[in-house]
Design an enzyme around this catalytic site. Structure first.
Site, short mmCIF file in Angstrom:
data_model
loop_
_atom_site.label_atom_id
_atom_site.label_comp_id
_atom_site.label_asym_id
_atom_site.label_seq_id
_atom_site.Cartn_x
_atom_site.Cartn_y
_atom_site.Cartn_z
N GLY A 1 0.83 -1.22 0.00
CA GLY A 1 0.00 0.00 0.00
C GLY A 1 0.85 1.25 0.00
CB ALA A 2 4.17 1.91 -1.16
CB VAL B 1 -2.56 -7.19 1.04
CG1 VAL B 1 -1.34 -6.41 0.61
CG2 VAL B 1 -3.65 -6.29 1.58
CG ASN C 1 -12.80 6.17 16.88
OD1 ASN C 1 -13.38 6.91 17.67
ND2 ASN C 1 -12.38 6.57 15.71
CE1 TYR D 1 -7.96 1.20 9.96
CE2 TYR D 1 -8.12 2.29 12.10
CZ TYR D 1 -7.43 2.05 10.92
OH TYR D 1 -6.21 2.66 10.70
CB ALA E 1 -12.13 -6.03 15.26
CE LYS F 1 -4.95 -0.72 10.89
NZ LYS F 1 -3.90 -1.01 9.92
CB ILE G 1 -1.09 10.11 10.08
CG1 ILE G 1 -0.58 9.29 11.28
CG2 ILE G 1 0.07 10.64 9.23
CD1 ILE G 1 0.21 10.05 12.32
P1 NAP Z 1 -4.49 5.62 2.50
O1 NAP Z 1 -3.94 6.96 2.24
O2 NAP Z 1 -5.95 5.39 2.34
O3 NAP Z 1 -3.67 4.53 1.63
C1 NAP Z 1 -3.99 3.18 1.73
C2 NAP Z 1 -3.01 2.37 0.93
O4 NAP Z 1 -3.37 0.99 1.05
C3 NAP Z 1 -3.04 2.70 -0.55
O5 NAP Z 1 -1.73 2.67 -1.06
C4 NAP Z 1 -3.87 1.57 -1.15
O6 NAP Z 1 -3.50 1.25 -2.49
C5 NAP Z 1 -3.49 0.43 -0.25
N1 NAP Z 1 -4.49 -0.65 -0.27
C6 NAP Z 1 -5.79 -0.59 0.10
N2 NAP Z 1 -6.37 -1.79 -0.07
C7 NAP Z 1 -5.41 -2.62 -0.54
C8 NAP Z 1 -5.37 -3.98 -0.90
N3 NAP Z 1 -6.46 -4.78 -0.82
N4 NAP Z 1 -4.21 -4.50 -1.37
C9 NAP Z 1 -3.11 -3.74 -1.46
N5 NAP Z 1 -3.07 -2.44 -1.14
C10 NAP Z 1 -4.21 -1.89 -0.68
O7 NAP Z 1 -4.18 5.15 4.00
P2 NAP Z 1 -3.11 5.70 5.06
O8 NAP Z 1 -3.77 6.72 5.88
O9 NAP Z 1 -1.83 5.98 4.40
O10 NAP Z 1 -2.97 4.39 5.98
C11 NAP Z 1 -1.93 3.45 5.79
C12 NAP Z 1 -1.94 2.50 6.97
O11 NAP Z 1 -1.79 3.24 8.19
C13 NAP Z 1 -3.23 1.70 7.12
O12 NAP Z 1 -2.94 0.39 7.56
C14 NAP Z 1 -3.98 2.46 8.17
O13 NAP Z 1 -4.90 1.65 8.84
C15 NAP Z 1 -2.85 2.93 9.06
N6 NAP Z 1 -3.17 4.08 9.88
C16 NAP Z 1 -3.49 5.29 9.32
C17 NAP Z 1 -3.76 6.35 10.15
C18 NAP Z 1 -4.09 7.73 9.62
O14 NAP Z 1 -4.43 8.60 10.43
N7 NAP Z 1 -3.99 7.99 8.35
C19 NAP Z 1 -3.72 6.20 11.55
C20 NAP Z 1 -3.41 4.97 12.07
C21 NAP Z 1 -3.12 3.91 11.23
P3 NAP Z 1 -4.46 1.65 -3.74
O15 NAP Z 1 -4.63 3.13 -3.67
O16 NAP Z 1 -3.69 1.20 -4.93
O17 NAP Z 1 -5.74 0.92 -3.51
#
Ligand code: NAP
Length: 246
Positions: free
Chosen positions: A13-14, A63, A148, A154, A156, A158, A187
């Site tokens: 998910g990069a 994934v 939350n 979500y 569950a 994590k 974030i």
């Molecule tokens: P984001 O901006 O929505 O990006 C999500 C990424 O995951 C995208 O690159 C997406 O790729 C990929 N993805 C989604 N479904 C997928 C799948 N089935 N297979 C492969 N890739 C997939 O999310 P983010 O905020 O950066 O979050 C990244 C991680 O940090 C997540 O695990 C999230 O739960 C965690 N997190 C985020 C926050 C926050 O505040 N943002 C806080 C705590 C934890 P595509 O675009 O190609 O679908």
């Protein structure tokens, strides 16, 4: 200074947000990075083009689908030869109150956030055990610890990921393979942009540092856990949340 020279690292998910930030930080520290995306091909190509260094790899991988994961990792091993690091970052939200939650939304979140990390970890574990080195970093969330309202699926996923982290860490530790979780607070990414202004203001007020975190602040912590500067750290959850949960 953190160096990741001679390390090949897969970041799931990069294409956006935290994963893109982690990929950039790892490449800046000298790693060769395999970036995965599931649908955002253009964005993923842009991230790939922005990485420092050379020899990086772009992989389309869902994934939540074991076949897609195994094909992706086969290509990564074919290209890199070895994989020293894995960041299980790919994640989704499908927020809803329990009474209105659709079963498919509960399953989609668990399948991506938890089963996805399981498939990817399994795909690298054997080679890491053989090489007697490796670091897996699972991106959890403060929500996995605090809960939350509206995010039972979500939270569950994590909380499950953190239990998974501690268990796999125990299984792999004797062979020098480390497994840790990194739990970001709120974030600034597309995921939090989906919140309305009122929700964002309410969150910000509860954070002792009075601001959302930046992607780079998570990326630096991930680089540390993937580096040899954290060789005696395994089975831990590193919280990077501005003090939101202590
Ligand atoms: P984001 O901006 O929505 O990006 C999500 C990424 O995951 C995208 O690159 C997406 O790729 C990929 N993805 C989604 N479904 C997928 C799948 N089935 N297979 C492969 N890739 C997939 O999310 P983010 O905020 O950066 O979050 C990244 C991680 O940090 C997540 O695990 C999230 O739960 C965690 N997190 C985020 C926050 C926050 O505040 N943002 C806080 C705590 C934890 P595509 O675009 O190609 O679908």
């Amino acid at each position: 200074m953190i160096t990741l020279k001679d390390k090949n690292i897969v970041v799931t998910g990069a294409s956006r947000g935290i994963g893109a930030g982690i990929a950039r930080a790892l490449a800046s520290c000298g790693a060769r990075v395999a970036l995965t995306y599931s649908s955002s091909q253009n964005a993923a190509e842009e991230v790939m083009a922005s990485l420092a260094g050379s020899g990086h790899l772009l992989l389309k991988m869902d994934v939540a689908d074991a076949t897609s994961v195994n094909e992706g990792f086969a290509r990564a091993f074919e290209t890199f030869g070895t994989i020293e690091g894995l960041v299980n970052n790919a994640g989704i939200t499908r927020d809803q109150l329990l009474m209105r939650m659709k079963d498919e939304d509960f399953d989609a979140v668990l399948n991506t956030n938890l089963r996805g990390a399981y498939f990817c970890s399994k795909a690298v574990a054997r080679a890491m055990l053989k090489a007697r080195r490796g670091s897996i970093v699972n991106i959890s969330s403060v929500v996995g610890q605090m809960g939350n309202g509206g995010q039972s699926n979500y939270a569950a996923s994590k909380a499950g990921l953190e239990g998974f982290t501690r268990s796999v860490a125990q299984e792999l530790a004797s062979r020098g393979v480390r497994v840790n979780a990194l739990a970001p607070g709120f974030i600034s990414t597309d995921m939090t942009d989906a919140l309305d202004e009122k929700q964002k203001a309410a969150i910000q007020e509860r954070i002792p540092m009075l601001r959302l975190g930046q992607v780079e602040e998570i990326a630096h912590a991930a680089a540390f856990l993937l580096s040899d500067m954290s060789l005696y750290i395994t089975g831990q959850v590193l919280q990077v949340n501005g003090g939101l949960y202590m």
